[in-house]
Write a protein that holds these residues in place. Structure first.
Motif, PDB file in Angstrom:
ATOM      1  N   ASN A   1     -24.410  46.306  28.296  1.00 44.31           N
ATOM      2  CA  ASN A   1     -23.998  46.915  29.568  1.00 44.31           C
ATOM      3  C   ASN A   1     -25.198  47.265  30.439  1.00 44.31           C
ATOM      4  O   ASN A   1     -25.050  47.496  31.637  1.00 44.31           O
ATOM      5  CB  ASN A   1     -23.177  48.179  29.320  1.00 44.31           C
ATOM      6  N   ASP A   2     -26.389  47.312  29.837  1.00 43.11           N
ATOM      7  CA  ASP A   2     -27.613  47.619  30.573  1.00 43.11           C
ATOM      8  C   ASP A   2     -28.285  46.311  30.991  1.00 43.11           C
ATOM      9  O   ASP A   2     -29.285  45.888  30.427  1.00 43.11           O
ATOM     10  CB  ASP A   2     -28.558  48.454  29.704  1.00 43.11           C
ATOM     11  N   ASP A   3     -27.676  45.635  31.962  1.00 41.52           N
ATOM     12  CA  ASP A   3     -28.227  44.401  32.521  1.00 41.52           C
ATOM     13  C   ASP A   3     -28.431  43.324  31.455  1.00 41.52           C
ATOM     14  O   ASP A   3     -29.465  42.672  31.408  1.00 41.52           O
ATOM     15  CB  ASP A   3     -29.545  44.699  33.259  1.00 41.52           C
ATOM     16  N   PHE A   4     -27.423  43.174  30.576  1.00 43.41           N
ATOM     17  CA  PHE A   4     -27.403  42.103  29.580  1.00 43.41           C
ATOM     18  C   PHE A   4     -28.674  42.096  28.725  1.00 43.41           C
ATOM     19  O   PHE A   4     -29.343  41.076  28.575  1.00 43.41           O
ATOM     20  CB  PHE A   4     -27.219  40.738  30.262  1.00 43.41           C
ATOM     21  N   ASN A   5     -28.985  43.281  28.165  1.00 39.53           N
ATOM     22  CA  ASN A   5     -30.259  43.439  27.450  1.00 39.53           C
ATOM     23  C   ASN A   5     -30.159  42.880  26.029  1.00 39.53           C
ATOM     24  O   ASN A   5     -29.983  43.610  25.049  1.00 39.53           O
ATOM     25  CB  ASN A   5     -30.672  44.915  27.430  1.00 39.53           C
ATOM     26  N   SER A   6     -30.299  41.570  25.917  1.00 37.82           N
ATOM     27  CA  SER A   6     -30.156  40.902  24.618  1.00 37.82           C
ATOM     28  C   SER A   6     -31.204  41.328  23.590  1.00 37.82           C
ATOM     29  O   SER A   6     -30.868  41.432  22.404  1.00 37.82           O
ATOM     30  CB  SER A   6     -30.153  39.382  24.799  1.00 37.82           C
TER      31      SER A   6
ATOM     32  N   VAL B   1     -20.966  36.413  21.908  1.00 41.59           N
ATOM     33  CA  VAL B   1     -21.804  36.890  23.015  1.00 41.59           C
ATOM     34  C   VAL B   1     -23.164  36.183  23.042  1.00 41.59           C
ATOM     35  O   VAL B   1     -23.545  35.578  24.045  1.00 41.59           O
ATOM     36  CB  VAL B   1     -21.974  38.426  22.951  1.00 41.59           C
ATOM     37  N   LEU B   2     -23.912  36.246  21.938  1.00 38.48           N
ATOM     38  CA  LEU B   2     -25.227  35.593  21.912  1.00 38.48           C
ATOM     39  C   LEU B   2     -25.094  34.070  21.817  1.00 38.48           C
ATOM     40  O   LEU B   2     -26.029  33.345  22.135  1.00 38.48           O
ATOM     41  CB  LEU B   2     -26.064  36.125  20.747  1.00 38.48           C
ATOM     42  N   GLY B   3     -23.937  33.605  21.366  1.00 34.60           N
ATOM     43  CA  GLY B   3     -23.709  32.155  21.321  1.00 34.60           C
ATOM     44  C   GLY B   3     -24.447  31.457  20.205  1.00 34.60           C
ATOM     45  O   GLY B   3     -24.715  30.255  20.284  1.00 34.60           O
ATOM     46  N   LEU B   4     -24.789  32.198  19.131  1.00 33.31           N
ATOM     47  CA  LEU B   4     -25.425  31.563  17.979  1.00 33.31           C
ATOM     48  C   LEU B   4     -24.361  30.827  17.182  1.00 33.31           C
ATOM     49  O   LEU B   4     -23.189  31.183  17.199  1.00 33.31           O
ATOM     50  CB  LEU B   4     -26.099  32.621  17.098  1.00 33.31           C
ATOM     51  N   LEU B   5     -24.790  29.790  16.482  1.00 33.35           N
ATOM     52  CA  LEU B   5     -23.887  29.074  15.585  1.00 33.35           C
ATOM     53  C   LEU B   5     -24.153  29.546  14.168  1.00 33.35           C
ATOM     54  O   LEU B   5     -25.313  29.794  13.795  1.00 33.35           O
ATOM     55  CB  LEU B   5     -24.137  27.567  15.672  1.00 33.35           C
ATOM     56  N   GLU B   6     -23.085  29.676  13.389  1.00 37.76           N
ATOM     57  CA  GLU B   6     -23.289  30.073  11.994  1.00 37.76           C
ATOM     58  C   GLU B   6     -24.158  29.045  11.304  1.00 37.76           C
ATOM     59  O   GLU B   6     -24.076  27.850  11.570  1.00 37.76           O
ATOM     60  CB  GLU B   6     -21.947  30.182  11.266  1.00 37.76           C
ATOM     61  N   LYS B   7     -25.017  29.562  10.400  1.00 41.48           N
ATOM     62  CA  LYS B   7     -25.868  28.662   9.650  1.00 41.48           C
ATOM     63  C   LYS B   7     -25.017  27.691   8.854  1.00 41.48           C
ATOM     64  O   LYS B   7     -23.877  27.983   8.530  1.00 41.48           O
ATOM     65  CB  LYS B   7     -26.760  29.462   8.696  1.00 41.48           C
ATOM     66  N   THR B   8     -25.564  26.552   8.500  1.00 39.78           N
ATOM     67  CA  THR B   8     -24.827  25.570   7.723  1.00 39.78           C
ATOM     68  C   THR B   8     -24.370  26.169   6.406  1.00 39.78           C
ATOM     69  O   THR B   8     -24.891  27.194   5.972  1.00 39.78           O
ATOM     70  CB  THR B   8     -25.719  24.350   7.429  1.00 39.78           C
ATOM     71  N   SER B   9     -23.431  25.537   5.792  1.00 41.70           N
ATOM     72  CA  SER B   9     -22.905  26.033   4.518  1.00 41.70           C
ATOM     73  C   SER B   9     -24.024  26.100   3.486  1.00 41.70           C
ATOM     74  O   SER B   9     -25.068  25.462   3.620  1.00 41.70           O
ATOM     75  CB  SER B   9     -21.806  25.102   4.017  1.00 41.70           C
ATOM     76  N   GLU B  10     -23.787  26.855   2.420  1.00 41.59           N
ATOM     77  CA  GLU B  10     -24.821  27.034   1.393  1.00 41.59           C
ATOM     78  C   GLU B  10     -25.220  25.700   0.784  1.00 41.59           C
ATOM     79  O   GLU B  10     -26.396  25.465   0.495  1.00 41.59           O
ATOM     80  CB  GLU B  10     -24.312  28.000   0.314  1.00 41.59           C
ATOM     81  N   ASN B  11     -24.258  24.783   0.620  1.00 40.16           N
ATOM     82  CA  ASN B  11     -24.579  23.468   0.041  1.00 40.16           C
ATOM     83  C   ASN B  11     -25.492  22.674   0.959  1.00 40.16           C
ATOM     84  O   ASN B  11     -26.495  22.101   0.525  1.00 40.16           O
ATOM     85  CB  ASN B  11     -23.297  22.662  -0.211  1.00 40.16           C
ATOM     86  N   GLU B  12     -25.155  22.669   2.278  1.00 39.98           N
ATOM     87  CA  GLU B  12     -25.981  21.940   3.242  1.00 39.98           C
ATOM     88  C   GLU B  12     -27.373  22.564   3.339  1.00 39.98           C
ATOM     89  O   GLU B  12     -28.378  21.863   3.429  1.00 39.98           O
ATOM     90  CB  GLU B  12     -25.300  21.954   4.615  1.00 39.98           C
ATOM     91  N   GLU B  13     -27.399  23.898   3.308  1.00 35.09           N
ATOM     92  CA  GLU B  13     -28.673  24.604   3.400  1.00 35.09           C
ATOM     93  C   GLU B  13     -29.541  24.290   2.179  1.00 35.09           C
ATOM     94  O   GLU B  13     -30.744  24.051   2.293  1.00 35.09           O
ATOM     95  CB  GLU B  13     -28.397  26.111   3.475  1.00 35.09           C
ATOM     96  N   SER B  14     -28.893  24.266   1.020  1.00 30.26           N
ATOM     97  CA  SER B  14     -29.606  23.964  -0.220  1.00 30.26           C
ATOM     98  C   SER B  14     -30.169  22.547  -0.167  1.00 30.26           C
ATOM     99  O   SER B  14     -31.317  22.300  -0.543  1.00 30.26           O
ATOM    100  CB  SER B  14     -28.650  24.126  -1.400  1.00 30.26           C
TER     101      SER B  14
ATOM    102  N   VAL C   1     -24.581  35.715  30.165  1.00 34.74           N
ATOM    103  CA  VAL C   1     -23.820  36.497  31.157  1.00 34.74           C
ATOM    104  C   VAL C   1     -22.352  36.063  31.149  1.00 34.74           C
ATOM    105  O   VAL C   1     -21.437  36.891  31.095  1.00 34.74           O
ATOM    106  CB  VAL C   1     -24.431  36.319  32.570  1.00 34.74           C
ATOM    107  N   PHE C   2     -22.131  34.752  31.190  1.00 33.38           N
ATOM    108  CA  PHE C   2     -20.776  34.176  31.183  1.00 33.38           C
ATOM    109  C   PHE C   2     -20.017  34.623  29.940  1.00 33.38           C
ATOM    110  O   PHE C   2     -18.869  35.086  30.010  1.00 33.38           O
ATOM    111  CB  PHE C   2     -20.917  32.643  31.226  1.00 33.38           C
ATOM    112  N   ARG C   3     -20.678  34.522  28.780  1.00 31.53           N
ATOM    113  CA  ARG C   3     -20.037  34.874  27.510  1.00 31.53           C
ATOM    114  C   ARG C   3     -19.682  36.369  27.463  1.00 31.53           C
ATOM    115  O   ARG C   3     -18.592  36.724  26.997  1.00 31.53           O
ATOM    116  CB  ARG C   3     -20.972  34.535  26.341  1.00 31.53           C
ATOM    117  N   TYR C   4     -20.596  37.218  27.929  1.00 32.31           N
ATOM    118  CA  TYR C   4     -20.320  38.657  27.829  1.00 32.31           C
ATOM    119  C   TYR C   4     -19.195  39.066  28.782  1.00 32.31           C
ATOM    120  O   TYR C   4     -18.331  39.875  28.421  1.00 32.31           O
ATOM    121  CB  TYR C   4     -21.583  39.476  28.089  1.00 32.31           C
TER     122      TYR C   4
END
Length: 495
Positions: free
Chosen positions: A380-385, A428-441, A57-60
């Motif tokens: 806008n429809d009651d923060f329908n994530s 808005v959703l507050g997700l963090l980008e996935k780690t870099s391809e090297n870290e993920e690998s 709610v705060f973020r949106y």
């Protein structure tokens, strides 16, 4: 022009039980108060869901361009066991059991609370006041309520007179309860009670000799009532009337009902314009409870050190899982649900990282602008994530179709698509980008290596080579990798 001028936001107001167009008291500004934790133990997952919901709610609201003052308190005194008006203070009890000072308990679990919410990528509130830091303000509100005739003193304690208040107001209007029914369903007052009526609640409690946390007041050395703390802190920082008050569904009665009564009795004004309540989290279809063992702490999810999940799940995936349900819906936490969320989360992130590589064409096969507005329509429809996330997965399908050469996208629409995905996924959703391809690998290689060692260990056990089996387990343990043998096979957690 701010985005809030272009978008019409509706939110579900628990007072009245329907969606209403959001109109702040001061144009362009929003005052929001959310009941924070009583910090006497590690923050549990149900609390985290509430705070993630209001972080959304705060973020949106911020994304729409509102200047938001978000106040979330810390209850560090006055919250007695079973939410009652008598008994032991939850924090003081923990201090007694652990043989430490109450403020050591407060410090320890406040740090835990902040650490966990930081891992979930929650934005910190604008102000985080504590109950013990606002004793003076609480005493002043009690004096005002007494002056208006809605409170009485008894043996050093002060109680709110619910019957008197109900003569000119409606006690129970938020929860839909009638005072007559409450009175009819209440057992006879115990002889030792100082209250005129069972429905009356404490504004100030005289401290028993053994009660550690106490402050001087005009009535006695004592401590404030739990409900009063939120009234004092919300009105101090947001005013006698403010826009949004949030909290868990379990706080609607009596806590929020009492806040309304205190606010109206002291100022004569309706303190809150929009009441919002987040629903509960269940675990494998049952209520979470420490007493039954049907419980899991956030840190146990992240490490995999639990008997419920078959592997660790990141805070990012856990947050995504929670946002896949609407904040007013009951959400059931299970291994299967988290596994499905992890797959969906990875698909979403992978598609987002493909946008820059898309080949542009002369025309777009869909209206990207219409899709962008559909993302706003969901929020806008009651923060329908969950609907927003469904719209983001529509974009995933489109991105994959462009990548495969089945449809086209213009450079302008590609830019809109990238910006919109970025805004809604991260801002808005507050997700963090996935780690870099090297870290993920590296992470995938580590998991594959551990799985290979688990397989070799299983073969050693079949061949009755228990020395090798134990050596693999013990050496992994020294590296902070814990193996767990179960009916379904061996799983691992990283400490």
């Amino acid at each position: 022009m701010a985005l809030f001028d272009e978008q019409s936001l509706k939110l579900y107001n628990s007072m009245g039980g329907e969606k209403e167009i959001f109109t702040p008291i001061n144009p362009g500004h929003v005052g929001m108060y959310v009941c924070g934790p009583t910090i006497y133990s590690n923050v549990h997952l149900g609390n985290c869901r509430t705070f993630i919901s209001f972080d959304l709610v705060f973020r949106y609201l911020k994304h729409l361009g509102y200047k938001v003052r978000y106040v979330r308190n810390i209850t560090d005194a006055g919250h007695l066991e079973n939410d009652a008006d008598s008994g032991e203070d939850r924090i003081a009890k923990k201090a007694r059991l652990e043989k430490i000072e109450p403020m050591e308990v407060v410090q320890r679990y406040t740090i835990d609370f902040h650490n966990i919410l930081q891992k979930f990528n929650n934005l910190p509130p604008s102000i985080e006041p504590t109950a013990t830091g606002h004793i003076v303000e609480q005493i002043e509100i009690i004096k005002e309520i007494q002056k208006k005739g809605f409170a009485y003193e008894a043996n050093g304690s002060v109680y709110f007179d619910v019957m008197k208040y109900n003569e000119s107001h409606h006690y129970g209007k938020l929860s839909g309860r009638s005072l007559e029914d409450m009175v009819a369903n209440t057992r006879e007052l115990a002889a030792q009670s100082d209250k005129k009526n069972p429905q009356d609640f404490a504004l100030w409690k005289k401290a028993e000799p053994q009660h550690i946390m106490r402050w001087p007041s005009p009535w006695s050395d004592g401590f404030p009532g739990w409900h009063l703390e939120c009234t004092a802190m919300s009105t101090k920082y947001l005013g006698e009337e403010f826009d949004i008050h949030g909290g868990g569904m379990d706080l609607k009665f009596p806590h929020h009902e009492c806040e309304i009564a205190q606010g109206e009795a002291s100022t004569g004004k309706n303190p809150v314009h929009y009441w919002m309540h987040a629903n509960m989290l269940t675990l494998n279809g049952k209520k979470m409870a420490k007493s039954t063992g049907n419980n899991i702490l956030p840190e146990e999810i992240f490490s995999g050190n639990n008997d419920i999940l078959d592997k660790p799940f990141s805070p990012n995936v856990t947050r995504f899982f929670m946002l896949q349900a609407h904040y007013r819906s009951v959400l059931d936490f299970s291994n299967e649900a988290l596994s499905a969320s992890e797959k969906g989360f990875n698909r979403l992130m992978d598609a987002y990282h493909q946008i820059d590589k898309l080949q542009v064409g002369k025309s777009s096969s869909i209206s990207v602008s219409d899709w962008k507005q559909s993302c706003y329509d969901a929020m806008n429809d009651d923060f329908n994530s969950p609907i927003l996330i469904a719209k983001l997965f529509d974009a995933v399908k489109f991105i994959n179709s462009v990548k495969e050469g089945k449809v086209e996208i213009t450079s302008e629409d590609k830019e809109i698509l990238h910006e919109t995905m970025k805004n809604f996924m991260f801002d808005v959703l507050g997700l963090l980008e996935k780690t870099s391809e090297n870290e993920e690998s590296t992470q995938k290689q580590l998991s594959a290596t551990i799985e290979l060692l688990i397989k070799l260990r299983a073969e050693a056990r079949v061949n009755k080579d228990f020395a090798l089996s134990d050596q693999i387990r013990d050496q992994l343990q020294t590296l902070g990798i814990q193996l767990k043998d179960g009916k379904e096979g061996t799983t691992f957690s990283i400490e």
